[in-house]
Design a protein around this motif. Sequence first.
Motif, PDB file in Angstrom:
ATOM      1  N   PRO A   1       0.798  -1.223   0.000  1.00 33.04           N
ATOM      2  CA  PRO A   1       0.000   0.000   0.000  1.00 33.04           C
ATOM      3  C   PRO A   1       0.835   1.280   0.000  1.00 33.04           C
ATOM      4  O   PRO A   1       0.316   2.352  -0.298  1.00 33.04           O
ATOM      5  CB  PRO A   1      -0.820  -0.113   1.279  1.00 33.04           C
ATOM      6  N   TRP A   2       2.103   1.159   0.344  1.00 33.84           N
ATOM      7  CA  TRP A   2       3.010   2.304   0.286  1.00 33.84           C
ATOM      8  C   TRP A   2       4.448   1.800   0.204  1.00 33.84           C
ATOM      9  O   TRP A   2       4.764   0.687   0.620  1.00 33.84           O
ATOM     10  CB  TRP A   2       2.860   3.212   1.508  1.00 33.84           C
ATOM     11  N   THR A   3       5.301   2.624  -0.334  1.00 39.39           N
ATOM     12  CA  THR A   3       6.740   2.351  -0.333  1.00 39.39           C
ATOM     13  C   THR A   3       7.445   3.614   0.143  1.00 39.39           C
ATOM     14  O   THR A   3       6.976   4.735  -0.102  1.00 39.39           O
ATOM     15  CB  THR A   3       7.256   1.969  -1.733  1.00 39.39           C
ATOM     16  N   VAL A   4       8.557   3.413   0.827  1.00 36.79           N
ATOM     17  CA  VAL A   4       9.339   4.530   1.352  1.00 36.79           C
ATOM     18  C   VAL A   4      10.747   4.415   0.783  1.00 36.79           C
ATOM     19  O   VAL A   4      11.394   3.374   0.902  1.00 36.79           O
ATOM     20  CB  VAL A   4       9.387   4.505   2.893  1.00 36.79           C
ATOM     21  N   ASP A   5      11.198   5.480   0.146  1.00 41.07           N
ATOM     22  CA  ASP A   5      12.533   5.512  -0.464  1.00 41.07           C
ATOM     23  C   ASP A   5      13.367   6.551   0.258  1.00 41.07           C
ATOM     24  O   ASP A   5      13.077   7.754   0.184  1.00 41.07           O
ATOM     25  CB  ASP A   5      12.413   5.844  -1.948  1.00 41.07           C
ATOM     26  N   GLY A   6      14.387   6.105   0.966  1.00 42.33           N
ATOM     27  CA  GLY A   6      15.203   7.041   1.736  1.00 42.33           C
ATOM     28  C   GLY A   6      14.441   7.560   2.940  1.00 42.33           C
ATOM     29  O   GLY A   6      13.587   6.890   3.511  1.00 42.33           O
ATOM     30  N   LEU A   7      14.713   8.791   3.319  1.00 42.87           N
ATOM     31  CA  LEU A   7      14.087   9.390   4.494  1.00 42.87           C
ATOM     32  C   LEU A   7      12.907  10.302   4.156  1.00 42.87           C
ATOM     33  O   LEU A   7      12.136  10.663   5.042  1.00 42.87           O
ATOM     34  CB  LEU A   7      15.117  10.215   5.282  1.00 42.87           C
ATOM     35  N   LYS A   8      12.749  10.642   2.881  1.00 46.95           N
ATOM     36  CA  LYS A   8      11.760  11.678   2.558  1.00 46.95           C
ATOM     37  C   LYS A   8      10.731  11.291   1.504  1.00 46.95           C
ATOM     38  O   LYS A   8       9.667  11.908   1.433  1.00 46.95           O
ATOM     39  CB  LYS A   8      12.483  12.943   2.071  1.00 46.95           C
ATOM     40  N   ASP A   9      11.008  10.307   0.672  1.00 47.46           N
ATOM     41  CA  ASP A   9      10.158  10.025  -0.485  1.00 47.46           C
ATOM     42  C   ASP A   9       9.213   8.865  -0.218  1.00 47.46           C
ATOM     43  O   ASP A   9       9.641   7.747   0.089  1.00 47.46           O
ATOM     44  CB  ASP A   9      11.024   9.714  -1.714  1.00 47.46           C
ATOM     45  N   ILE A  10       7.918   9.128  -0.354  1.00 45.18           N
ATOM     46  CA  ILE A  10       6.880   8.140  -0.065  1.00 45.18           C
ATOM     47  C   ILE A  10       5.939   8.039  -1.262  1.00 45.18           C
ATOM     48  O   ILE A  10       5.516   9.056  -1.821  1.00 45.18           O
ATOM     49  CB  ILE A  10       6.063   8.544   1.179  1.00 45.18           C
TER      50      ILE A  10
END
Length: 462
Positions: A229-238
């Motif tokens: 339902p979501w992915t997080v790339d690094g510390l800021k990109d969702i």
Amino acid sequence: MSTKMKAIVAAASAAAMALTLGACGSGNGNGGAAGAKTAVSYSDVEAALKSDKDINLTMWAWSYDTMKPSVEAFEKKYPHIKVDFVSTGASADHYTKVQNAIKAKKGLPDIIQLEYDALPQYAVQGALVNLAGDGIDENIGKLYNDAAWKNVHVGDGLYGIPQDQAPVAAWYRTDILKQYGIEIPTTWDEYEQAGIKLHKADPTKYLGFIDTSGNRQFIQMLHAADATPWTVDGLKDITLNLTNDKSKKVAEFTQRLIDEGVLAAVPSGTDEFNRAFADGKYASWIDGSWRGGLFATGNPELKGKLAAALPPSWGSSADDVQVGEAGGSLLSVTTTADTKEKQAAALAFINWVNSDPESIDAFQTVGGSLFCAAKSFQSDSKYAEVDDAYFGQKVNEIYFKAAEKINTNWSILPYNNQMDSDFKDIVVPQMKEGGDISSALAKFQDKLKTYGTEQGFNVTAK
């Protein structure tokens, strides 16, 4: 994480995230931007254990009684590393104290206990040391379950060492199933048919329930279904994608089970719910492996009437099962440990406590059995083959198998606690007969995007 604690962490950390996200870089002290990678290497960690130089560390944790014997064993084996171990009380109090210390930029200890779903928020705030030094992933990562090791990473950084985890399992009232001629289901399709049969035979009974007290059970289902339902790339990109086909399938299927009387939509944890479960209103419970240990104390009258099993598979057979998670904790090194020597000693300590066989043995004899994330626990036959007197089964074998089946294609939102609050406001009201969970997910996604953007994240919604 409890509902109260989630609210505390969400409220306390929102402002801090908004202030820090725009300045990700190296940071020192008890707050600030996300920290640079430590200069500590794996060889430094090994050297810290062999050194004769005195090092003093401080640690806060809510699991004080569980960890105290392991801490004492470490200090006895490595007397030059002293650990001032402080109990922070209940977990909600723990997070309040941690956040207050970060806000004040003083008083934070060298080491803190955290839960996986809280970790990204503290990594973003810059309160934790990025432990991804040379050789750390290769030499320490191999000691832990793959899913647990992934959980202590945020972006490219390593922000803790796994302590325990909670692969999802299922428990069934075998007396009820036997009474109605129902076999333990291995797939969700079988679960649906079994639930229809049970509810038709006795409309006062449900095969299970969907927990409306928070997001945990539904998110577990998305996790196990590989819905992403979501992915997080690094510390800021969702990237949010709660309207993809797999998420819709889970939502529509859950709604159908409610409408068919297979699942009751109820909040767990209330006296009314506990009485209903004990009385056999719900013939199964799907939750983290830790739940199994609570039945013996909470429901002694059900001894011999509950059987543990893998949760239902979203595939066509039990062989296709993937599993979600429901909790788990880790130990992190904070930026208070601001020297290379302290960071090396702290990392050596938390790795020993969480993976050394001597420590693992201590965890299994104090306050019940901790489901450790270390492979030295999950691969040890002496733990797998223990006959559980309450269940009359070797339940650890099932939990170990569930841990192997955890879907590692999963990200934790850096505002996970706000997500839970929004879930209860938007999705839970649709968890009822005639509801529309699928449509609620689209509104839920919009709210998550708005909140994340306001906090300084780069959020894309598909």
